[in-house]
Write a protein that holds these residues in place. Structure first.
Motif, PDB file in Angstrom:
ATOM      1  N   LYS A 154     100.865 -50.417  30.394  1.00 51.39           N
ATOM      2  CA  LYS A 154     100.576 -51.134  31.636  1.00 51.39           C
ATOM      3  C   LYS A 154      99.620 -50.329  32.511  1.00 51.39           C
ATOM      4  O   LYS A 154      98.670 -50.875  33.082  1.00 51.39           O
ATOM      5  N   ARG A 155      99.850 -49.028  32.597  1.00 53.38           N
ATOM      6  CA  ARG A 155      98.952 -48.180  33.396  1.00 53.38           C
ATOM      7  C   ARG A 155      97.545 -48.173  32.816  1.00 53.38           C
ATOM      8  O   ARG A 155      96.568 -47.984  33.546  1.00 53.38           O
ATOM      9  N   GLU A 156      97.433 -48.373  31.505  1.00 55.60           N
ATOM     10  CA  GLU A 156      96.123 -48.450  30.847  1.00 55.60           C
ATOM     11  C   GLU A 156      95.438 -49.788  31.112  1.00 55.60           C
ATOM     12  O   GLU A 156      94.294 -49.998  30.724  1.00 55.60           O
ATOM     13  N   GLY A 157      96.170 -50.728  31.730  1.00 56.58           N
ATOM     14  CA  GLY A 157      95.600 -52.035  32.023  1.00 56.58           C
ATOM     15  C   GLY A 157      95.740 -53.045  30.907  1.00 56.58           C
ATOM     16  O   GLY A 157      95.046 -54.075  30.901  1.00 56.58           O
ATOM     17  N   VAL A 158      96.643 -52.780  29.931  1.00 54.87           N
ATOM     18  CA  VAL A 158      96.852 -53.707  28.822  1.00 54.87           C
ATOM     19  C   VAL A 158      97.613 -54.938  29.321  1.00 54.87           C
ATOM     20  O   VAL A 158      98.680 -54.822  29.916  1.00 54.87           O
ATOM     21  N   SER A 159      97.067 -56.118  29.072  1.00 58.31           N
ATOM     22  CA  SER A 159      97.754 -57.365  29.413  1.00 58.31           C
ATOM     23  C   SER A 159      98.847 -57.601  28.381  1.00 58.31           C
ATOM     24  O   SER A 159      98.631 -57.443  27.175  1.00 58.31           O
ATOM     25  N   MET A 160     100.047 -58.001  28.853  1.00 59.30           N
ATOM     26  CA  MET A 160     101.179 -58.160  27.941  1.00 59.30           C
ATOM     27  C   MET A 160     102.053 -59.343  28.326  1.00 59.30           C
ATOM     28  O   MET A 160     102.185 -59.667  29.503  1.00 59.30           O
ATOM     29  N   VAL A 161     102.634 -59.954  27.294  1.00 57.33           N
ATOM     30  CA  VAL A 161     103.763 -60.868  27.462  1.00 57.33           C
ATOM     31  C   VAL A 161     104.923 -60.241  26.703  1.00 57.33           C
ATOM     32  O   VAL A 161     104.808 -59.950  25.508  1.00 57.33           O
ATOM     33  N   ILE A 162     106.041 -60.026  27.399  1.00 55.49           N
ATOM     34  CA  ILE A 162     107.191 -59.355  26.809  1.00 55.49           C
ATOM     35  C   ILE A 162     108.388 -60.296  26.863  1.00 55.49           C
ATOM     36  O   ILE A 162     108.797 -60.734  27.942  1.00 55.49           O
ATOM     37  N   SER A 163     108.935 -60.614  25.692  1.00 58.23           N
ATOM     38  CA  SER A 163     110.179 -61.363  25.618  1.00 58.23           C
ATOM     39  C   SER A 163     111.315 -60.382  25.844  1.00 58.23           C
ATOM     40  O   SER A 163     111.445 -59.392  25.122  1.00 58.23           O
ATOM     41  N   GLU A 164     112.152 -60.634  26.849  1.00 58.79           N
ATOM     42  CA  GLU A 164     113.034 -59.570  27.303  1.00 58.79           C
ATOM     43  C   GLU A 164     114.332 -60.103  27.900  1.00 58.79           C
ATOM     44  O   GLU A 164     114.379 -61.209  28.436  1.00 58.79           O
ATOM     45  N   GLN A 165     115.376 -59.301  27.790  1.00 65.29           N
ATOM     46  CA  GLN A 165     116.627 -59.555  28.490  1.00 65.29           C
ATOM     47  C   GLN A 165     117.062 -58.364  29.344  1.00 65.29           C
ATOM     48  O   GLN A 165     117.903 -58.517  30.225  1.00 65.29           O
TER      49      GLN A 165
END
Length: 238
Positions: free
Chosen positions: A184-195
């Motif tokens: 995230k600090r590197e600026g990577v866009s992400m979608v995380i499936s999470e609980q």
């Protein structure tokens, strides 16, 4: 500004069994979005629908980087710049860590963040120590790190992480979350499936709640934590 990923009224099925009944989601450049909900409500199916992995999209639209993904095969979606780390990891058990990292077809990074083997070893130092070890004898956490690292080698614009620390020991799960925070600090866009609420708090910019194959709530992380009833109702936690 056009969103990097835009999903509108997405429907999808496994054979005749409909899994998604109306998913709406957007991801902006550099943003981390958490897709949350109980097991079996459609989080993994949403991820699979984006990359066309073992699921049939029956309605709605998925637009990535300004272009529809309709009709593409999974490898074509990856070449467009979508990295995918499935829940089952899918490492090549008979290959070493280094050999797994050399499997992805080289891509021209263009305007993408370029990742090479040395850089993913900096993100996951443990993989460097085990670089000659067969993936099949590694722990679940080590295989998860390898799966993320291998996906980064494809130089994704957007990284999809499906339950990234499901079933991992707490110490290893923390290492995975730390790596996600570094991305995230590197600026990577992400979608995380999470609980896991810890991951949401540390990594997400916005949250989408999925229930029965539909998005039922979305908002900022602050908004999510401001209403404890959301977690109680859709994650069964207090």
């Amino acid at each position: 500004m056009t969103a990097m990923l835009s999903i509108s009224n997405l429907h999808a099925s496994y054979g005749k069994a409909e899994a998604l009944h109306g998913i709406d989601l957007t991801v902006e450049t550099g943003e981390v979005v958490c897709l949350i909900g109980r097991n079996g409500v459609g989080k993994s199916s949403t991820m699979k629908s984006i990359v066309r992995d073992q699921i049939t999209v029956t309605g709605g639209e998925v637009v990535f980087d300004g272009a529809s993904l309709a009709g593409l095969r999974p490898y074509e979606v990856v070449r467009r710049g979508v990295g995918y780390v499935p829940e089952d990891r899918r490492v090549f058990a008979s290959l070493s860590v280094l050999e797994n990292l050399r499997v992805p077809r080289p891509v021209s990074a263009g305007d993408r963040r370029n990742w090479n083997v040395e850089q993913v070893f900096e993100l996951f130092p443990q993989l460097y120590d085990y670089r000659h070890r067969k993936a099949g004898v590694m722990s679940g956490g080590e295989q998860q790190m390898l799966s993320i690292a291998r996906s980064l080698i494809t130089c994704p614009k957007l990284l999809l992480l499906d339950e990234p620390h499901e079933g991992l020991a707490p110490k290893i799960a923390e290492e995975v979350v730390t790596a996600i925070a570094a991305l995230k600090r590197e600026g990577v866009s992400m979608v995380i499936s999470e609980q896991a609420l810890n991951t949401i708090r540390r990594c997400a910019d916005r949250v989408y709640v999925v229930d029965r194959g539909m998005t039922v709530w979305n908002g900022t992380v602050d908004g999510f934590y401001a209403d404890p009833e959301i977690a109680r109702k859709y994650l069964m936690v207090s």
